[in-house]
Scaffold this motif. Structure first.
Motif, PDB file in Angstrom:
ATOM      1  N   ILE B   3       0.822  -1.073   0.037  1.00  0.00           N
ATOM      2  CA  ILE B   3      -0.070   0.105  -0.057  1.00  0.00           C
ATOM      3  C   ILE B   3       0.804   1.006  -0.029  1.00  0.00           C
ATOM      4  N   LYS B   4       0.795   2.159  -0.988  1.00  0.00           N
ATOM      5  CA  LYS B   4       1.363   3.371  -1.048  1.00  0.00           C
ATOM      6  C   LYS B   4       0.482   4.495  -0.075  1.00  0.00           C
ATOM      7  N   ILE B   5       1.081   5.151   0.780  1.00  0.00           N
ATOM      8  CA  ILE B   5       0.601   6.225   1.447  1.00  0.00           C
ATOM      9  C   ILE B   5       1.018   7.483   0.998  1.00  0.00           C
ATOM     10  N   LEU B   6       0.395   8.589   0.838  1.00  0.00           N
ATOM     11  CA  LEU B   6       0.839   9.917   0.824  1.00  0.00           C
ATOM     12  C   LEU B   6       0.800  10.431   2.339  1.00  0.00           C
ATOM     13  N   ALA B   7       1.759  11.319   2.546  1.00  0.00           N
ATOM     14  CA  ALA B   7       1.810  11.920   3.870  1.00  0.00           C
ATOM     15  C   ALA B   7       1.787  13.537   3.698  1.00  0.00           C
ATOM     16  N   PHE B   8       1.125  14.132   4.449  1.00  0.00           N
ATOM     17  CA  PHE B   8       1.296  15.677   4.198  1.00  0.00           C
ATOM     18  C   PHE B   8       1.401  16.360   5.697  1.00  0.00           C
ATOM     19  N   GLY B   9       2.111  17.626   5.880  1.00  0.00           N
ATOM     20  CA  GLY B   9       2.017  18.334   6.613  1.00  0.00           C
ATOM     21  C   GLY B   9       2.978  17.808   7.639  1.00  0.00           C
ATOM     22  N   ILE B  10       2.403  17.815   8.805  1.00  0.00           N
ATOM     23  CA  ILE B  10       3.329  17.324   9.995  1.00  0.00           C
ATOM     24  C   ILE B  10       3.120  15.688   9.942  1.00  0.00           C
ATOM     25  N   SER B  11       2.210  15.044   9.297  1.00  0.00           N
ATOM     26  CA  SER B  11       2.296  13.607   9.158  1.00  0.00           C
ATOM     27  C   SER B  11       3.565  13.345   8.140  1.00  0.00           C
ATOM     28  N   ARG B  12       3.857  14.157   7.209  1.00  0.00           N
ATOM     29  CA  ARG B  12       4.804  14.057   6.472  1.00  0.00           C
ATOM     30  C   ARG B  12       6.124  13.914   7.261  1.00  0.00           C
ATOM     31  N   GLU B  13       6.316  14.922   8.091  1.00  0.00           N
ATOM     32  CA  GLU B  13       7.672  15.218   8.807  1.00  0.00           C
ATOM     33  C   GLU B  13       7.751  13.914   9.908  1.00  0.00           C
ATOM     34  N   ILE B  14       6.557  13.440  10.289  1.00  0.00           N
ATOM     35  CA  ILE B  14       6.609  12.290  11.305  1.00  0.00           C
ATOM     36  C   ILE B  14       7.081  10.766  10.680  1.00  0.00           C
ATOM     37  N   VAL B  15       6.474  10.732   9.310  1.00  0.00           N
ATOM     38  CA  VAL B  15       6.701   9.503   8.674  1.00  0.00           C
ATOM     39  C   VAL B  15       8.226   9.781   7.961  1.00  0.00           C
ATOM     40  N   GLY B  16       8.605  10.916   7.960  1.00  0.00           N
ATOM     41  CA  GLY B  16      10.060  11.161   7.172  1.00  0.00           C
ATOM     42  C   GLY B  16       9.788  11.201   5.839  1.00  0.00           C
ATOM     43  N   ASN B  17       8.833  11.233   5.133  1.00  0.00           N
ATOM     44  CA  ASN B  17       8.855  11.156   3.684  1.00  0.00           C
ATOM     45  C   ASN B  17       7.424  11.584   3.158  1.00  0.00           C
ATOM     46  N   ARG B  18       7.368  11.973   1.830  1.00  0.00           N
ATOM     47  CA  ARG B  18       5.859  12.251   1.211  1.00  0.00           C
ATOM     48  C   ARG B  18       5.069  10.976   0.839  1.00  0.00           C
ATOM     49  N   GLU B  19       5.955  10.035   0.655  1.00  0.00           N
ATOM     50  CA  GLU B  19       5.535   8.688   0.406  1.00  0.00           C
ATOM     51  C   GLU B  19       6.053   7.577   1.091  1.00  0.00           C
ATOM     52  N   VAL B  20       5.155   6.650   1.750  1.00  0.00           N
ATOM     53  CA  VAL B  20       5.643   5.507   2.613  1.00  0.00           C
ATOM     54  C   VAL B  20       4.823   4.258   2.055  1.00  0.00           C
ATOM     55  N   TYR B  21       5.690   3.085   1.948  1.00  0.00           N
ATOM     56  CA  TYR B  21       4.984   2.050   1.552  1.00  0.00           C
ATOM     57  C   TYR B  21       4.634   1.167   2.619  1.00  0.00           C
ATOM     58  N   LEU B  22       3.649   0.487   2.731  1.00  0.00           N
ATOM     59  CA  LEU B  22       3.421  -0.655   3.914  1.00  0.00           C
ATOM     60  C   LEU B  22       2.948  -1.712   3.140  1.00  0.00           C
ATOM     61  N   ASP B  23       3.509  -3.063   3.723  1.00  0.00           N
ATOM     62  CA  ASP B  23       3.218  -4.409   3.298  1.00  0.00           C
ATOM     63  C   ASP B  23       2.212  -5.146   3.993  1.00  0.00           C
TER      64      ASP B  23
END
Lengths: 138, 80, 138, 80
Positions: B3-23
C-alpha cells in the motif's frame, strides 16, 4: 461558473472577466485573508502552505455542490497560495457572485468555513525562535 | 499487498517522507491500516486528529484498502 | 480606521495601505456592486447617481457607530460612485476588516444593508426606451 | 421667515430645482412644512415615501424649523 486554483506565486486580484460576468450579476462578495505580522504575540517571519492538490479540488467540488444545495449562487471563486507566504501577502482569496447580495455574502462565508474545515491544506508558521504546524496538536 | 501512503504536513515530517509503503499479507480496512501506522509511527497518535483519505475522499474506517488505492494521511487542516 | 468616499470617477480597487493594515488584521471582506447590463428584462444604458453629500457622511458616521455597538470591527470602507456609471462598472465598494472572519462578514453585510436603507444616494436608471428613479414610487 | 429647502433625486425634478425657498409668517414644524410642500407640489405626495432631513438628520415631524436650518427632501434612497 467556478474557479478554484492553487497559486504557487503572488495572487493577482485581476479576476477573469468570465468569472465576474459583470453583465449578469450585480453583487460580488470577496474574502481576502492576508498573513498577519504578529500572531499569538509572536513576530511571524513567514508561513509555508502545503496542499494535497488532487484532493483539494475534489473537496472544493464537493463543497460547491453543498453550497448550491442551500444557496442560489451562480459563481464561486477560491484562489489559495502554496509555498512560502510573507506577512502582508494574500494567502487566500474567496469569492461569490450572485444577483442577490445576501446570498453572495452567505455563499462566500460558507466557502471559507468549509475551506477551513475540510480542504487538505496545511500551514506551517515560522516565527522568531521557532516553527509550528498550525492546529496539528490538541 | 503493498500500500502506497501519501503523507502531508506534520504527518509527512513524522513518517519522514512524502510517500511511504506498507506491506500486508491480506486485505485490510482503513482502521487496520491506521492501527499499523500508529504502531510504526507513535507520534501520529499524538496529533489532534488524523483522517485517512482514500482516492481523495475522507474515509470512515470500515472501507477496504486495495493496492490501487491512493491513500493519504490528513492531519488537522489549516488552510485559509 | 474608516474610509468613506463619494467618487465622481472610476473607483480604484487599490486601497490605501493604512486601511488594509495588513500587519494587524487577517481578514478583509468586500462587497462589490457592479451595474448590471440587464435589469427587469430591459437593457440598461447607464445609471446616474446623485448624492446629498454632507448627509451621506453624517449617515455613514451614524451607521459606523451602530455597527461598532454590535460588532468588534476595526475598519470599515465605503466608496460610492456619483454621476454616470455604465454597465460593468463598479457602483459601490464596501469593506470590513477584522482579525475575525465572521465579524468581517457580518460588518460588511450590515454596512451594505444600512447603506441601502438610509444613506441619501439616488439612482436613476436609463434603459432603452425610458428612464426611472429607482424605488421612487410604491 | 424664509426656509431654504434642498431637493434631491425625483423630488428635485418635481420641484424643478436643487433649492427652493418657502416663506412662512410664523414658526413651523417639519410636519407643517411637509403639508405646505405637498400643497404646492402634489406629485411629492405620490412618492413611496418622502423623508425630510434637518441639518443632515432624519426628522420625525415634530421638530421646529428655523431659518438657519438646512432642510432637505429625501425621496426613497437607492444607493448601492
Amino acid at each position: 461558473m467556478d474557479i478554484f486554483r492553487l497559486e504557487p506565486h503572488i495572487i493577482s486580484k485581476e479576476l477573469p472577466e468570465e468569472w465576474l460576468r459583470k453583465d449578469a450579476h450585480g453583487g460580488h462578495v470577496f474574502f481576502e485573508g492576508t498573513v498577519r505580522g504578529i500572531n499569538n504575540n509572536r513576530r511571524v517571519l513567514q508561513l509555508e502552505f502545503e496542499a494535497y492538490e488532487s484532493m483539494v479540488f475534489a473537496e472544493l467540488m464537493r463543497i460547491s455542490k453543498i453550497i448550491r444545495e442551500k444557496i442560489d449562487v451562480p459563481s464561486l471563486l477560491l484562489l489559495h497560495r502554496t509555498g512560502v507566504v510573507k506577512p502582508g501577502e494574500l494567502a487566500v482569496l474567496a469569492g461569490a457572485s450572485s444577483p442577490h447580495r445576501a446570498e453572495a455574502f452567505q455563499a462566500c462565508e460558507m466557502l471559507m468555513n468549509e475551506l477551513k474545515r475540510s480542504v487538505p491544506i496545511w500551514k506551517k508558521e515560522f516565527f522568531e525562535g521557532g516553527e509550528v504546524w498550525v492546529s496539528a496538536h490538541p | 499487498m503493498k500500500i502506497k501512503i501519501l503523507a502531508f504536513g506534520i504527518s509527512r515530517e513524522i513518517v519522514g517522507n512524502r510517500e511511504v509503503y506498507l506491506d500486508f499479507e491480506e486485505e485490510i480496512s482503513v482502521t487496520q491500516l491506521r492501527i499499523e501506522l500508529f504502531r510504526r509511527y507513535p507520534k501520529l497518535s499524538e496529533l489532534g486528529e488524523l483522517f485517512i483519505a482514500q482516492n481523495c475522499s475522507y474515509t470512515q474506517g470500515y472501507e477496504l484498502v486495495s493496492a490501487e488505492d491512493e491513500i493519504a494521511l490528513i492531519p488537522p487542516v489549516s488552510g485559509g
